[in-house]
Design a protein around this motif. Sequence first.
Motif, PDB file in Angstrom:
ATOM      1  N   VAL A   3       0.854  -1.181   0.000  1.00 25.37           N
ATOM      2  CA  VAL A   3       0.000   0.000   0.000  1.00 25.37           C
ATOM      3  C   VAL A   3       0.893   1.235   0.000  1.00 25.37           C
ATOM      4  N   HIS A  23     -12.369  -3.968   8.452  1.00 23.67           N
ATOM      5  CA  HIS A  23     -11.880  -5.200   7.805  1.00 23.67           C
ATOM      6  C   HIS A  23     -11.330  -6.174   8.849  1.00 23.67           C
ATOM      7  N   ARG A  24     -10.645  -5.648   9.820  1.00 19.40           N
ATOM      8  CA  ARG A  24      -9.981  -6.522  10.788  1.00 19.40           C
ATOM      9  C   ARG A  24     -10.920  -7.037  11.872  1.00 19.40           C
ATOM     10  N   ILE A  35      -3.504   1.346   9.440  1.00 20.61           N
ATOM     11  CA  ILE A  35      -3.295   2.616   8.751  1.00 20.61           C
ATOM     12  C   ILE A  35      -4.062   3.665   9.554  1.00 20.61           C
ATOM     13  N   LEU A  51       1.391   4.033   8.330  1.00 19.39           N
ATOM     14  CA  LEU A  51       1.040   2.671   7.923  1.00 19.39           C
ATOM     15  C   LEU A  51       2.036   1.712   8.553  1.00 19.39           C
ATOM     16  N   CYS A  92      -0.055  -4.468   8.056  1.00 26.68           N
ATOM     17  CA  CYS A  92      -0.907  -4.552   6.875  1.00 26.68           C
ATOM     18  C   CYS A  92      -0.671  -5.897   6.172  1.00 26.68           C
ATOM     19  N   LEU A  94      -2.446  -6.446   3.291  1.00 28.44           N
ATOM     20  CA  LEU A  94      -3.033  -6.126   1.973  1.00 28.44           C
ATOM     21  C   LEU A  94      -4.443  -6.690   1.822  1.00 28.44           C
ATOM     22  N   PRO A 102      -7.546  -4.460  -1.209  1.00 29.49           N
ATOM     23  CA  PRO A 102      -7.456  -3.566  -0.049  1.00 29.49           C
ATOM     24  C   PRO A 102      -8.678  -2.668   0.152  1.00 29.49           C
ATOM     25  N   LEU A 103      -9.239  -2.769   1.330  1.00 31.39           N
ATOM     26  CA  LEU A 103     -10.458  -2.003   1.603  1.00 31.39           C
ATOM     27  C   LEU A 103     -10.151  -0.507   1.778  1.00 31.39           C
ATOM     28  N   CYS A 104      -8.999  -0.198   2.341  1.00 31.83           N
ATOM     29  CA  CYS A 104      -8.647   1.215   2.554  1.00 31.83           C
ATOM     30  C   CYS A 104      -8.595   1.942   1.213  1.00 31.83           C
TER      31      CYS A 104
HETATM   32  S1  SF4 Z   1      -4.682  -3.025   2.739  1.00 30.58           S
HETATM   33 FE1  SF4 Z   1      -6.148  -3.782   4.271  1.00 30.58          FE
HETATM   34  S2  SF4 Z   1      -4.891  -4.324   6.042  1.00 30.58           S
HETATM   35 FE2  SF4 Z   1      -3.650  -2.980   4.721  1.00 30.58          FE
HETATM   36  S3  SF4 Z   1      -3.968  -0.907   5.505  1.00 30.58           S
HETATM   37 FE3  SF4 Z   1      -5.456  -1.251   3.870  1.00 30.58          FE
HETATM   38  S4  SF4 Z   1      -7.318  -1.990   4.907  1.00 30.58           S
HETATM   39 FE4  SF4 Z   1      -5.605  -2.204   6.334  1.00 30.58          FE
END
Ligand code: SF4
Length: 116
Positions: A3, A23-24, A35, A51, A92, A94, A102-104
Amino acid sequence: MGVKIDPLKCTACMACEMACGYHRDDAFALLSSCIVTYRTKEKKDYFGVLLKEEENLVIARPEGLEVKKIGEVDEKAKGDASAKPMLLREPCDLCQDREGGPLCLRFCPVDAIYLD
Ligand code: SF4
Ligand code: SF4
């Protein structure tokens, strides 16, 4: 591949932080995010993004990008806005278990997050 963050595009909206926590933890658990929006008390209206990666802490500030090896991170770089220190958080991954990636990245409204 990882990322990447463009700090000059970031508006500190915190969407990535919420998305990562969601997500987590399947909840808006900001303390689970790897992040986070970075703020500092020294400068007004100053922000960036931190990050946590497996081996590095990435510090994306308006003046540039800094990558520090975990273990060489000073107190200031850990981010005083977060109640749980970055170094204690999961790195992270991913969003490997997520089909859509990746949700972010999906939630950043200004495309400040990308994969490279
Ligand atoms: S890719 Fe997923 S785990 Fe990594 S920072 Fe983004 S949301 Fe978080
Ligand atoms: S979602 Fe994008 S604009 Fe918002 S804090 Fe994260 S990187 Fe910055």
